[in-house]
Design a protein around this motif. Structure first.
Motif, PDB file in Angstrom:
ATOM      1  N   PHE A 235       0.816  -1.218   0.000  1.00 35.93           N
ATOM      2  CA  PHE A 235       0.000   0.000   0.000  1.00 35.93           C
ATOM      3  C   PHE A 235       0.852   1.272   0.000  1.00 35.93           C
ATOM      4  O   PHE A 235       0.330   2.378   0.127  1.00 35.93           O
ATOM      5  CB  PHE A 235      -0.930   0.020   1.222  1.00 35.93           C
ATOM      6  CG  PHE A 235      -2.104  -0.908   1.106  1.00 35.93           C
ATOM      7  CD1 PHE A 235      -3.254  -0.507   0.442  1.00 35.93           C
ATOM      8  CD2 PHE A 235      -2.050  -2.182   1.649  1.00 35.93           C
ATOM      9  CE1 PHE A 235      -4.350  -1.355   0.329  1.00 35.93           C
ATOM     10  CE2 PHE A 235      -3.136  -3.042   1.548  1.00 35.93           C
ATOM     11  CZ  PHE A 235      -4.291  -2.641   0.884  1.00 35.93           C
ATOM     12  N   ALA A 237       3.054   2.163   2.288  1.00 32.74           N
ATOM     13  CA  ALA A 237       3.213   2.702   3.649  1.00 32.74           C
ATOM     14  C   ALA A 237       4.598   2.365   4.191  1.00 32.74           C
ATOM     15  O   ALA A 237       5.219   1.376   3.782  1.00 32.74           O
ATOM     16  CB  ALA A 237       2.144   2.125   4.573  1.00 32.74           C
ATOM     17  N   ASP A 305      -9.245   8.746  11.608  1.00 31.23           N
ATOM     18  CA  ASP A 305      -8.238   9.641  11.064  1.00 31.23           C
ATOM     19  C   ASP A 305      -7.351  10.054  12.235  1.00 31.23           C
ATOM     20  O   ASP A 305      -7.856  10.246  13.351  1.00 31.23           O
ATOM     21  CB  ASP A 305      -8.896  10.862  10.424  1.00 31.23           C
ATOM     22  CG  ASP A 305      -7.917  11.670   9.586  1.00 31.23           C
ATOM     23  OD1 ASP A 305      -6.782  11.196   9.394  1.00 31.23           O
ATOM     24  OD2 ASP A 305      -8.276  12.783   9.155  1.00 31.23           O
ATOM     25  N   ILE A 321       3.303  11.190   3.947  1.00 32.73           N
ATOM     26  CA  ILE A 321       2.266  10.328   3.361  1.00 32.73           C
ATOM     27  C   ILE A 321       2.467   8.865   3.738  1.00 32.73           C
ATOM     28  O   ILE A 321       1.503   8.171   4.040  1.00 32.73           O
ATOM     29  CB  ILE A 321       2.276  10.484   1.822  1.00 32.73           C
ATOM     30  CG1 ILE A 321       1.425  11.655   1.417  1.00 32.73           C
ATOM     31  CG2 ILE A 321       1.785   9.275   1.126  1.00 32.73           C
ATOM     32  CD1 ILE A 321       1.234  11.805  -0.076  1.00 32.73           C
ATOM     33  N   GLN A 322       3.700   8.386   3.714  1.00 29.15           N
ATOM     34  CA  GLN A 322       3.977   6.981   4.042  1.00 29.15           C
ATOM     35  C   GLN A 322       3.621   6.665   5.490  1.00 29.15           C
ATOM     36  O   GLN A 322       3.100   5.590   5.801  1.00 29.15           O
ATOM     37  CB  GLN A 322       5.465   6.654   3.798  1.00 29.15           C
ATOM     38  CG  GLN A 322       5.879   6.606   2.344  1.00 29.15           C
ATOM     39  CD  GLN A 322       6.043   7.983   1.722  1.00 29.15           C
ATOM     40  OE1 GLN A 322       6.243   8.970   2.453  1.00 29.15           O
ATOM     41  NE2 GLN A 322       5.945   8.066   0.407  1.00 29.15           N
ATOM     42  N   ASP A 324       1.330   8.318   7.270  1.00 29.88           N
ATOM     43  CA  ASP A 324      -0.122   8.381   7.353  1.00 29.88           C
ATOM     44  C   ASP A 324      -0.748   7.090   6.830  1.00 29.88           C
ATOM     45  O   ASP A 324      -1.708   6.566   7.409  1.00 29.88           O
ATOM     46  CB  ASP A 324      -0.632   9.578   6.553  1.00 29.88           C
ATOM     47  CG  ASP A 324      -2.136   9.769   6.690  1.00 29.88           C
ATOM     48  OD1 ASP A 324      -2.627   9.867   7.842  1.00 29.88           O
ATOM     49  OD2 ASP A 324      -2.839   9.803   5.658  1.00 29.88           O
ATOM     50  N   LYS A 325      -0.193   6.559   5.750  1.00 34.37           N
ATOM     51  CA  LYS A 325      -0.696   5.290   5.204  1.00 34.37           C
ATOM     52  C   LYS A 325      -0.468   4.146   6.176  1.00 34.37           C
ATOM     53  O   LYS A 325      -1.294   3.231   6.274  1.00 34.37           O
ATOM     54  CB  LYS A 325      -0.024   4.991   3.857  1.00 34.37           C
ATOM     55  CG  LYS A 325      -0.546   5.827   2.706  1.00 34.37           C
ATOM     56  CD  LYS A 325       0.114   5.425   1.399  1.00 34.37           C
ATOM     57  CE  LYS A 325      -0.456   6.234   0.230  1.00 34.37           C
ATOM     58  NZ  LYS A 325       0.199   5.868  -1.055  1.00 34.37           N
ATOM     59  N   HIS A 326       0.647   4.199   6.899  1.00 34.03           N
ATOM     60  CA  HIS A 326       0.924   3.176   7.914  1.00 34.03           C
ATOM     61  C   HIS A 326      -0.210   3.138   8.945  1.00 34.03           C
ATOM     62  O   HIS A 326      -0.714   2.061   9.296  1.00 34.03           O
ATOM     63  CB  HIS A 326       2.251   3.485   8.612  1.00 34.03           C
ATOM     64  CG  HIS A 326       2.620   2.496   9.672  1.00 34.03           C
ATOM     65  ND1 HIS A 326       3.553   1.504   9.480  1.00 34.03           N
ATOM     66  CD2 HIS A 326       2.164   2.340  10.949  1.00 34.03           C
ATOM     67  CE1 HIS A 326       3.663   0.784  10.580  1.00 34.03           C
ATOM     68  NE2 HIS A 326       2.834   1.276  11.497  1.00 34.03           N
ATOM     69  N   LYS A 328      -3.294   4.145   8.569  1.00 29.27           N
ATOM     70  CA  LYS A 328      -4.547   3.700   7.954  1.00 29.27           C
ATOM     71  C   LYS A 328      -4.557   2.205   7.685  1.00 29.27           C
ATOM     72  O   LYS A 328      -5.538   1.524   7.984  1.00 29.27           O
ATOM     73  CB  LYS A 328      -4.779   4.483   6.657  1.00 29.27           C
ATOM     74  CG  LYS A 328      -5.141   5.941   6.887  1.00 29.27           C
ATOM     75  CD  LYS A 328      -5.338   6.698   5.591  1.00 29.27           C
ATOM     76  CE  LYS A 328      -5.738   8.147   5.872  1.00 29.27           C
ATOM     77  NZ  LYS A 328      -5.882   8.947   4.636  1.00 29.27           N
ATOM     78  N   VAL A 329      -3.452   1.685   7.138  1.00 28.93           N
ATOM     79  CA  VAL A 329      -3.393   0.257   6.834  1.00 28.93           C
ATOM     80  C   VAL A 329      -3.486  -0.576   8.112  1.00 28.93           C
ATOM     81  O   VAL A 329      -4.205  -1.575   8.168  1.00 28.93           O
ATOM     82  CB  VAL A 329      -2.086  -0.082   6.071  1.00 28.93           C
ATOM     83  CG1 VAL A 329      -1.912  -1.593   5.934  1.00 28.93           C
ATOM     84  CG2 VAL A 329      -2.107   0.566   4.688  1.00 28.93           C
ATOM     85  N   TRP A 332      -7.038  -0.556   9.205  1.00 29.17           N
ATOM     86  CA  TRP A 332      -7.862  -1.375   8.305  1.00 29.17           C
ATOM     87  C   TRP A 332      -7.745  -2.852   8.657  1.00 29.17           C
ATOM     88  O   TRP A 332      -8.748  -3.568   8.705  1.00 29.17           O
ATOM     89  CB  TRP A 332      -7.429  -1.171   6.851  1.00 29.17           C
ATOM     90  CG  TRP A 332      -7.798   0.152   6.267  1.00 29.17           C
ATOM     91  CD1 TRP A 332      -8.759   1.022   6.731  1.00 29.17           C
ATOM     92  CD2 TRP A 332      -7.209   0.789   5.122  1.00 29.17           C
ATOM     93  NE1 TRP A 332      -8.785   2.150   5.955  1.00 29.17           N
ATOM     94  CE2 TRP A 332      -7.862   2.039   4.958  1.00 29.17           C
ATOM     95  CE3 TRP A 332      -6.207   0.424   4.229  1.00 29.17           C
ATOM     96  CZ2 TRP A 332      -7.530   2.914   3.931  1.00 29.17           C
ATOM     97  CZ3 TRP A 332      -5.872   1.291   3.206  1.00 29.17           C
ATOM     98  CH2 TRP A 332      -6.526   2.510   3.058  1.00 29.17           C
TER      99      TRP A 332
END
Length: 376
Positions: A235, A237, A305, A321-322, A324-326, A328-329, A332
């Motif tokens: 993804f 992240a 968030d 961004i990486q 933030d993706k961490h 979120k993933v 999830w």
């Protein structure tokens, strides 16, 4: 040509036999563990709703002009209920909601929820209901046997995932006719026990296959760091433990109050209902990390968030961004594991799938035992 067809048919028969063996014998060996893991996991699904219901009227307070600051509430909790370390704080958008502190007792290894009036500092309720689900979560993860139990559970989970894949091959009809469609998709409730048991295993196993596979795979991702890193990479992240790089406390200076920042965040994102703030490192970290969500859960948060703020100035602290993706993933994965992926629809689907997966080793064993008895 004739010889080629015979070889192909023989190979196919060998593959089907291997598939049947992989579905049966590993499941027989790990059946009791799978039942235990699936049952404890199913119990946890509605833990948030049950804990919330058990709080009763303690969730609500009479709104007043001004709230106490977070540090004051933490000090009151420490004084009134000594020995309990705060893990996280739940702060709600509604002015009439109590502030909830998730407390951990390191001496007795117990969890609790402490409901406090943010206007007066009064402790409304000291609720220990959550400890039952805390125990269930640890039984689900490692059967309270730490590392050894964790590996036993994970091996059983691998078998469970394998069973879902081999099971769909066994379920697949050789020919799609009206009779086979009916037998594959419907349960003959008025049949004798032997046929009913077969349908409960075969048909319910098919309907729950996708969710069972997701639950098994997310469990493996959470347990195996290499698998988690692979998921993060897919993804885009970061795979590093970047939280350690967040600013630490300064030698001088005083923290500002977290609650006004939370209120401001609710104004910016008005559709969110609750903020979870992990305070276990309150005195060490130099930033506030607010998890703003629709609903806060024991392990994950619905539609979460994460926003960061400097504890001394209140200015936003921006992550890349990486990173933030961490966040979120990771959430999830936990949402899929806890059944929070589509609100109450996801919870109900996960709960039903959990009940079915708990029954599958039992109905499967009865099928095998019945056939074995008949052969003798």
């Amino acid at each position: 040509m004739g010889k080629g067809r015979k070889v192909k048919k023989k190979n196919q028969s060998w593959l089907l036999k291997l598939n049947a063996w992989l579905h049966l014998w590993p499941s027989i060996v790990s059946g009791i563990i799978v039942v235990f893991v699936c049952l404890t996991g199913t119990i946890i699904v509605y833990s948030d709703e049950i804990v919330d219901a058990m709080a009763g009227d303690a969730k609500y307070v009479q709104p007043q002009d001004q709230k106490l600051d977070l540090e004051t509430l933490l000090e009151i909790q420490k004084k009134e209920i000594p020995g309990i370390l705060p893990s996280y704080v739940l702060y709600y958008k509604e002015p009439g909601r109590a502030v909830v502190i998730n407390g951990f007792d390191p001496k007795n290894i117990r969890l609790s929820m402490i409901y406090m009036d943010p206007y007066t500092g009064k402790i409304i309720k000291y609720d220990k209901t959550i400890h039952f689900f805390f125990l269930m979560a640890h039984m689900h993860a490692h059967m309270m046997l730490k590392t050894t139990g964790g590996w036993i559970v994970i091996i059983a989970t691998i078998v469970f995932v394998l069973s879902t894949l081999t099971g769909i091959v066994l379920w697949w009809p050789k020919r799609w006719t009206k009779t086979t469609r009916k037998a594959s998709f419907t349960i003959k409730w008025k049949a004798r026990f032997k046929r009913l048991n077969y349908d409960l295993h075969n048909v319910l196993g098919f309907y729950s296959m996708l969710i069972c596979f997701i639950l098994g795979m997310t469990g493996l991702i959470i347990f195996f760091q290499p698998l988690m890193k692979m998921t993060m990479n897919s993804f885009g992240a970061t795979t590093e433990d970047w939280h350690k790089s967040l600013p630490k406390v300064k030698e001088s200076g005083q923290f500002i109050d977290a609650f006004p920042l939370m209120d401001k965040l609710f104004q910016e994102i008005p559709h969110k209902k609750v903020i979870k703030y992990w305070v276990y490192d309150y005195a060490k970290s130099g930033v506030f990390a607010f998890h703003i969500a629709d609903r806060a859960g024991l392990k994950s948060d619905e539609n979460r968030d994460v926003r960061y703020f400097d504890k001394y100035t209140g200015k936003p602290y921006v992550i890349n961004i990486q990173q933030d993706k961490h966040n979120k993933v990771e959430n999830w994965v936990w949402q899929l594991q806890m059944g929070q992926w589509l609100g109450q629809v996801g919870k109900f689907s996960t709960f039903i799938a959990g009940l079915i997966s708990t029954s599958l080793p039992i109905t499967g064993f009865l099928i095998w035992y019945g056939r074995r008895k008949r052969q003798k």
